[in-house]
Design an enzyme around this catalytic site. Sequence first.
Site, PDB file in Angstrom:
ATOM      1  N   ASP A 154       0.877  -1.158   0.000  1.00 37.07           N
ATOM      2  CA  ASP A 154       0.000   0.000   0.000  1.00 37.07           C
ATOM      3  C   ASP A 154       0.925   1.221   0.000  1.00 37.07           C
ATOM      4  O   ASP A 154       2.104   1.130   0.361  1.00 37.07           O
ATOM      5  CB  ASP A 154      -0.934   0.000   1.218  1.00 37.07           C
ATOM      6  CG  ASP A 154      -2.116   0.959   0.989  1.00 37.07           C
ATOM      7  OD1 ASP A 154      -2.038   1.801   0.067  1.00 37.07           O
ATOM      8  OD2 ASP A 154      -3.113   0.871   1.724  1.00 37.07           O
TER       9      ASP A 154
HETATM   10  C1  BGC Z   1      -4.897   3.467   0.080  1.00 31.03           C
HETATM   11  C2  BGC Z   1      -5.011   2.524  -1.087  1.00 31.03           C
HETATM   12  C3  BGC Z   1      -4.776   3.266  -2.368  1.00 31.03           C
HETATM   13  C4  BGC Z   1      -3.412   3.938  -2.313  1.00 31.03           C
HETATM   14  C5  BGC Z   1      -3.071   4.733  -3.553  1.00 31.03           C
HETATM   15  C6  BGC Z   1      -3.612   4.279   0.051  1.00 31.03           C
HETATM   16  O1  BGC Z   1      -3.651   5.286   1.000  1.00 31.03           O
HETATM   17  O2  BGC Z   1      -4.958   2.737   1.285  1.00 31.03           O
HETATM   18  O3  BGC Z   1      -6.273   1.907  -1.096  1.00 31.03           O
HETATM   19  O4  BGC Z   1      -4.871   2.409  -3.466  1.00 31.03           O
HETATM   20  O5  BGC Z   1      -3.389   4.837  -1.201  1.00 31.03           O
HETATM   21  O6  BGC Z   1      -3.825   5.893  -3.626  1.00 31.03           O
END
Ligand code: BGC
Length: 786
Positions: A233
Amino acid sequence: MKKTLDVEKLLAEMTLEEKAQMCSGRDFWFTQDNERLGIPGVMMCDGPNGLRKQTGEGDHLGINESIETVCYPTASAFAASFDRELLEQLGELLGQECQAEHVAMLLGPGVNIKRSPLCGRNFEYFSEDPYLAGKLAASYIRGLQSQGVAACVKHFAANNQETRRMSGSSRVEERTLHEIYLPAFEDAVKEGHVRSVMCAYNAVNGTFCSENEELLNGILRRDWGFDGFVVTDWGATKRRPLGIKAGVDLEMPGSRQGKTEAILKALEEGTLTREELDQAVRNQLRFVREALENQKEDAVFDREAARRKAEEFAAECAVLLKNNGVLPLKKGSRVAFIGSFAEKPRYQGAGSSHINEKHPMAALDCIGGMEVSYARGYDASGGQMEEGSGSQMEDVSGKRTEKISGGQTEDAFGRPTENALLKEAVETARNADVAVIFAGLPESFETEGCDREHMRMPENQNVLIREIAKVQKNTVVVLHGGSPMELPWYDDAAGVLLVHLGGSAVGAATVKLLTGEKNPCGRLAETWPLRLEDNPSYLDFPGKNGVANYREGLFVGYRYYDKKKMQVRFPFGYGLSYTAFEYSDLKLDRERVGDGEILRVSCRVKNAGNRDGREVVQLYVAPENSGVIRPVKELKGFAKVSLAPGEEKEVSFLLDKRAFSYYEERIHGWFEESGSYGILVGAAAADIRLSGRAEVESADEIPMEYTRFSTIGDLAATAKGREVLKGLLHRADDSQEMHEAQMSQNMGEGTDKMMQSMMMEMPLGALVSFGRMTEEQLEALLGMLK
Ligand code: BGC
């Protein structure tokens, strides 16, 4: 000719430093490129309910602008469709758009389980039920990947709250993890063949997911056979070399400094091997190769057609929660639309999934030829009213209206006061035949990055609904929101329609549902408790000091309410229709299900009303005599059927070994218990219409080590043990005098039962104490059990 990559050749040509560099993205959205070797970076974007492609500065919280496009209903809405095909269609549309926008991977779907109604991202997740979440996710993935675009299932694993989201640890027992929190990911891998997995920010049982060898190299790759690539993530990396070792291939976003050096240092020190580094690069290069090979240069995306589809989706997801006959609206009736969501719908959640949709369709803009009056009713930001302040408003509907509004109609900034809005709304409702109140959760109540503080709606809306219901018996509430709410005014409303966060076309879909042009066919993918305190995670959500203890174990959602026989506002799977369905003719193709055999279950469903309708037929399996603690029943099949008035169809389900199994910690795997299982078919978890029973004869065994402390009952668990047990019981039968002697002591009713239970729980060693066998005979018996 299409560009491709020779992965093994590139690996052979890369320097160690180049390999280490490959392990972090180039920037916010692209994988790393390598000019010298001709490796391009490819783009990844959020999802999951639309395309959030940023062309300017990147961020992971949906703050900076992204391309203007269509916003579909969020996952919590889609789950209520219980419709695999719909999810596949959504995936296809997203895939087509990604192709046209040169996006190689969409960061979705999110399949985390709704442990608590308070999780800030519940709107992005499917369900409290792992089976439903897994099957719908697999369909979404199949649709998306059919267009040559990779899906990335997230957030792996046990990421069920936003509090301390980047540093907290979820403390979950092995069995609970496998039965509740992992199966949706497993389905994404095994049935959806997902190309990528995003590891979560949090830790599971103290080990961060981005360094969790057991989760990544263990469960995901070794046990489930995942052969795609794992991305962190955004910002979830803790110690990069440990991540590579555990099975993380790509760190996102692009690492600033020091990560390449850290990898090289770990190689030098021997804490990371070259093979481990190679594998991470290989996994990623394979993904890039596929992305290049699947790229459709001339792809175009028809956004207008997608908008129409978004409306269809929104209508399919809505759930009719209450209807005393007020819906569908009668033709020609004077309708009052009340509430600012009628003018500016709440249709998506905040955070990384936020779609730039400039033209959401409000219900007020879609009324066609209807006679509709409108009053704003409340301040959509949540208002200033405190809980319980409703009593101050009591007279608004009555005679002393003037006094209550106090003559003051504007605040210091020239905005209408709450009282003025309320008064106007009550009058508008009074003068109509039906009042439809557009209500629900304001955006600030549910967002990525923080959890909800309570399960209530804003108090100004609760007051508004109560006051309107006093003057208008035909009051319908249209609810917007991504998760359950407490409904203190429930008894006062004549109808309640849940439209979730229904995407950009929610307003248009809502009007069609209200007027009956569409028949609601969604069913709740999560239980709505009466109040937050009833939820099983209540005592330990969101945990303390960074640790969330999943003490409720397996008993999440209906598994808990069922077991405790609790009253809920709406059960899992619940939803009404403008027509009625009848169930009949449950058939099981066999009464005894031998090991590995598939049980086919079928029934007939009829549309007994006079409108077209769609029913969600749900199948639950209920273990009847389990030797371990299990939920009363669990969803193991669902089907959505379209039926014209009077039409009847057969619906069938196939139940395999897994449908009867639980996760047994003693063998660290799934275990099918022999015994009786109820096969329940119904329209909701609390509305079972048909039931049957199957006898499962499984060959599964838990290897047992028998000692003199093992009980006679323990013998029943293995084939060898059962053989010995047979002999013992035989002996007990012979010793009739013992039985008779005990009976003659007049030990009261239930003596037989007591004897049986005492016998089964008697340690083998006690047979010697009671003189039933000698020490030598016991030794011989234990020898036979080896
Ligand atoms: C989120 C993800 C997301 C990623 C990219 C993170 O903060 O938890 O779900 O895909 O950011 O934006």
